[in-house]
Design a protein around this motif. Structure first.
Motif, short mmCIF file in Angstrom:
data_model
loop_
_atom_site.label_atom_id
_atom_site.label_comp_id
_atom_site.label_asym_id
_atom_site.label_seq_id
_atom_site.Cartn_x
_atom_site.Cartn_y
_atom_site.Cartn_z
N THR A 66 0.81 -1.22 0.00
CA THR A 66 0.00 0.00 0.00
C THR A 66 0.84 1.27 0.00
O THR A 66 0.31 2.35 -0.14
CB THR A 66 -0.92 0.03 1.24
OG1 THR A 66 -0.11 -0.05 2.41
CG2 THR A 66 -1.92 -1.11 1.21
N GLY A 67 2.14 1.14 0.15
CA GLY A 67 3.02 2.31 0.21
C GLY A 67 3.85 2.44 -1.05
O GLY A 67 3.35 2.42 -2.17
N ALA A 68 5.17 2.51 -0.83
CA ALA A 68 6.12 2.74 -1.92
C ALA A 68 6.04 1.72 -3.04
O ALA A 68 6.33 2.02 -4.20
CB ALA A 68 7.54 2.77 -1.35
N LEU A 69 5.66 0.49 -2.73
CA LEU A 69 5.64 -0.56 -3.74
C LEU A 69 4.28 -0.74 -4.41
O LEU A 69 4.15 -1.51 -5.35
CB LEU A 69 6.09 -1.89 -3.14
CG LEU A 69 7.50 -1.89 -2.53
CD1 LEU A 69 7.82 -3.23 -1.91
CD2 LEU A 69 8.55 -1.50 -3.55
N SER A 70 3.28 -0.02 -3.94
CA SER A 70 1.93 -0.20 -4.51
C SER A 70 1.87 0.19 -5.98
O SER A 70 1.05 -0.34 -6.73
CB SER A 70 0.90 0.60 -3.71
OG SER A 70 1.16 2.00 -3.80
N ALA A 92 6.59 -8.38 4.06
CA ALA A 92 5.20 -8.51 4.46
C ALA A 92 4.45 -7.19 4.32
O ALA A 92 4.82 -6.19 4.92
CB ALA A 92 5.11 -9.00 5.90
N GLY A 93 3.40 -7.22 3.50
CA GLY A 93 2.51 -6.08 3.37
C GLY A 93 1.29 -6.29 4.26
O GLY A 93 1.28 -7.15 5.14
N GLU A 94 0.24 -5.51 4.00
CA GLU A 94 -1.00 -5.65 4.77
C GLU A 94 -1.63 -7.02 4.55
O GLU A 94 -1.57 -7.57 3.45
CB GLU A 94 -2.01 -4.58 4.34
CG GLU A 94 -1.70 -3.20 4.83
CD GLU A 94 -2.80 -2.21 4.44
OE1 GLU A 94 -3.84 -2.61 3.88
OE2 GLU A 94 -2.59 -1.02 4.72
N LYS A 95 -2.25 -7.55 5.60
CA LYS A 95 -2.95 -8.84 5.55
C LYS A 95 -2.04 -9.94 4.99
O LYS A 95 -2.42 -10.69 4.10
CB LYS A 95 -4.23 -8.73 4.73
CG LYS A 95 -5.22 -7.73 5.30
CD LYS A 95 -6.47 -7.64 4.45
CE LYS A 95 -7.38 -6.57 5.02
NZ LYS A 95 -8.56 -6.36 4.19
N GLY A 111 9.06 -5.04 6.50
CA GLY A 111 7.90 -4.41 5.90
C GLY A 111 8.22 -3.80 4.55
O GLY A 111 9.37 -3.73 4.12
N GLU A 112 7.17 -3.33 3.93
CA GLU A 112 7.27 -2.77 2.58
C GLU A 112 8.22 -1.57 2.52
O GLU A 112 9.03 -1.46 1.60
CB GLU A 112 5.86 -2.38 2.14
CG GLU A 112 5.78 -1.57 0.90
CD GLU A 112 4.36 -1.14 0.60
OE1 GLU A 112 4.19 -0.58 -0.50
OE2 GLU A 112 3.44 -1.34 1.40
N PHE A 122 11.86 -2.58 2.84
CA PHE A 122 12.26 -3.24 1.60
C PHE A 122 12.53 -2.21 0.51
O PHE A 122 13.52 -2.31 -0.22
CB PHE A 122 11.19 -4.24 1.16
CG PHE A 122 11.58 -5.02 -0.06
CD1 PHE A 122 12.60 -5.95 -0.02
CD2 PHE A 122 10.91 -4.83 -1.26
CE1 PHE A 122 12.97 -6.68 -1.15
CE2 PHE A 122 11.26 -5.56 -2.40
CZ PHE A 122 12.29 -6.48 -2.34
N ALA A 123 11.66 -1.21 0.41
CA ALA A 123 11.83 -0.16 -0.61
C ALA A 123 13.15 0.58 -0.39
O ALA A 123 13.86 0.90 -1.35
CB ALA A 123 10.66 0.81 -0.57
N LEU A 124 13.51 0.83 0.86
CA LEU A 124 14.80 1.47 1.16
C LEU A 124 15.97 0.57 0.76
O LEU A 124 16.97 1.04 0.22
CB LEU A 124 14.89 1.81 2.64
CG LEU A 124 14.01 2.96 3.12
CD1 LEU A 124 14.05 3.07 4.64
CD2 LEU A 124 14.43 4.27 2.47
N ARG A 125 15.83 -0.71 1.02
CA ARG A 125 16.90 -1.67 0.72
C ARG A 125 17.17 -1.75 -0.78
O ARG A 125 18.31 -1.93 -1.19
CB ARG A 125 16.52 -3.05 1.25
CG ARG A 125 17.66 -4.03 1.23
CD ARG A 125 17.34 -5.32 1.90
NE ARG A 125 17.25 -5.16 3.34
CZ ARG A 125 17.10 -6.16 4.20
NH1 ARG A 125 17.08 -7.40 3.75
NH2 ARG A 125 17.02 -5.94 5.48
N ILE A 126 16.13 -1.63 -1.59
CA ILE A 126 16.31 -1.74 -3.04
C ILE A 126 16.15 -0.39 -3.74
O ILE A 126 15.87 -0.33 -4.93
CB ILE A 126 15.34 -2.79 -3.65
CG1 ILE A 126 13.88 -2.37 -3.48
CG2 ILE A 126 15.61 -4.17 -3.07
CD1 ILE A 126 12.92 -3.18 -4.33
N ALA A 127 16.38 0.70 -3.01
CA ALA A 127 16.18 2.05 -3.54
C ALA A 127 16.91 2.27 -4.86
O ALA A 127 16.38 2.92 -5.77
CB ALA A 127 16.58 3.09 -2.51
N ALA A 128 18.11 1.74 -4.98
CA ALA A 128 18.88 1.95 -6.22
C ALA A 128 18.15 1.35 -7.42
O ALA A 128 18.19 1.91 -8.52
CB ALA A 128 20.26 1.33 -6.09
N VAL A 129 17.47 0.24 -7.22
CA VAL A 129 16.72 -0.40 -8.31
C VAL A 129 15.43 0.38 -8.59
O VAL A 129 15.05 0.57 -9.73
CB VAL A 129 16.40 -1.87 -7.95
CG1 VAL A 129 15.50 -2.50 -9.00
CG2 VAL A 129 17.68 -2.66 -7.82
#
Length: 183
Positions: free
Chosen positions: A113-117, A149-152, A169-170, A173-180
């Motif tokens: 629901t956040g950066a990866l949505s 893990a995202g929501e539900k 969490g999402e 994870f988004a921070l970890r793969i920020a370069a991609v």
């Protein structure tokens, strides 16, 4: 592309492994059962079945090629890229294995629901994992090293906790793969 051919026993993950291993449909078609067993998780029986089915699909593949369908797997590690016209290029494919998820097998579960949505589909998210140098999986197993893990998120979280697998969490994870994400 290979997944769309409907070869029995080759779901999305297996199809991507085969496509990445060989790089082109021409190379897949030329592979014998022994060469096919070099693909991760492909045993002798499965290899023989895949090779036979690919041979049976020869006319379909020929029609796709004639229609202009590109049958080359993008971002195949270590394979030469075809430089753009007028570009000498460095002749080396991107080194996916050096990404922020190198050596990790990642499962993504729950709703993002956040950066990866913005990536919309589970397939798009799993492709992000692969672009970041990791291996994607659809279920938690002994090979899993990270669960996003995202929501539900459901039962996969409990299974990962019981197995001692790292869970993030999402947003982390988004921070970890920020370069991609920013590429």
């Amino acid at each position: 592309m290979f997944c769309a051919l409907g070869v029995v026993g080759t779901g999305r993950g297996m199809s991507r492994r085969i496509a990445r291993h060989f790089g082109t449909m021409e190379a897949i078609r030329a592979a014998d059962a022994e060469a096919m067993t070099e693909v991760e998780l492909v045993g002798a029986a499965k290899a023989a079945a895949i090779v036979a089915q690919v041979a049976e699909l020869g006319q379909v593949v020929d029609k796709l090629v004639a229609a202009g369908v590109n049958l080359v797997e993008p971002q195949v590690p270590g394979r030469p890229e075809v430089p753009a016209e007028g570009d000498a290029g460095d002749g080396v494919g991107g080194d996916v294995a050096a990404g922020p998820l190198a050596g990790q097998t990642v499962v993504i579960t729950g709703k993002m629901t956040g950066a990866l949505s913005a990536y919309g589909t589970r397939t798009a998210l799993l492709e992000l994992v692969e672009r970041a140098g990791g291996k994607s999986a659809s279920s938690v197993s002994g090979r899993t090293t990270l669960l996003v893990a995202g929501e539900k998120a459901g039962g996969k979280v409990a299974k990962a906790e019981a197995a001692g697998i790292a869970i993030i969490g999402e947003e982390e994870f988004a921070l970890r793969i920020a370069a991609v994400l920013n590429a």
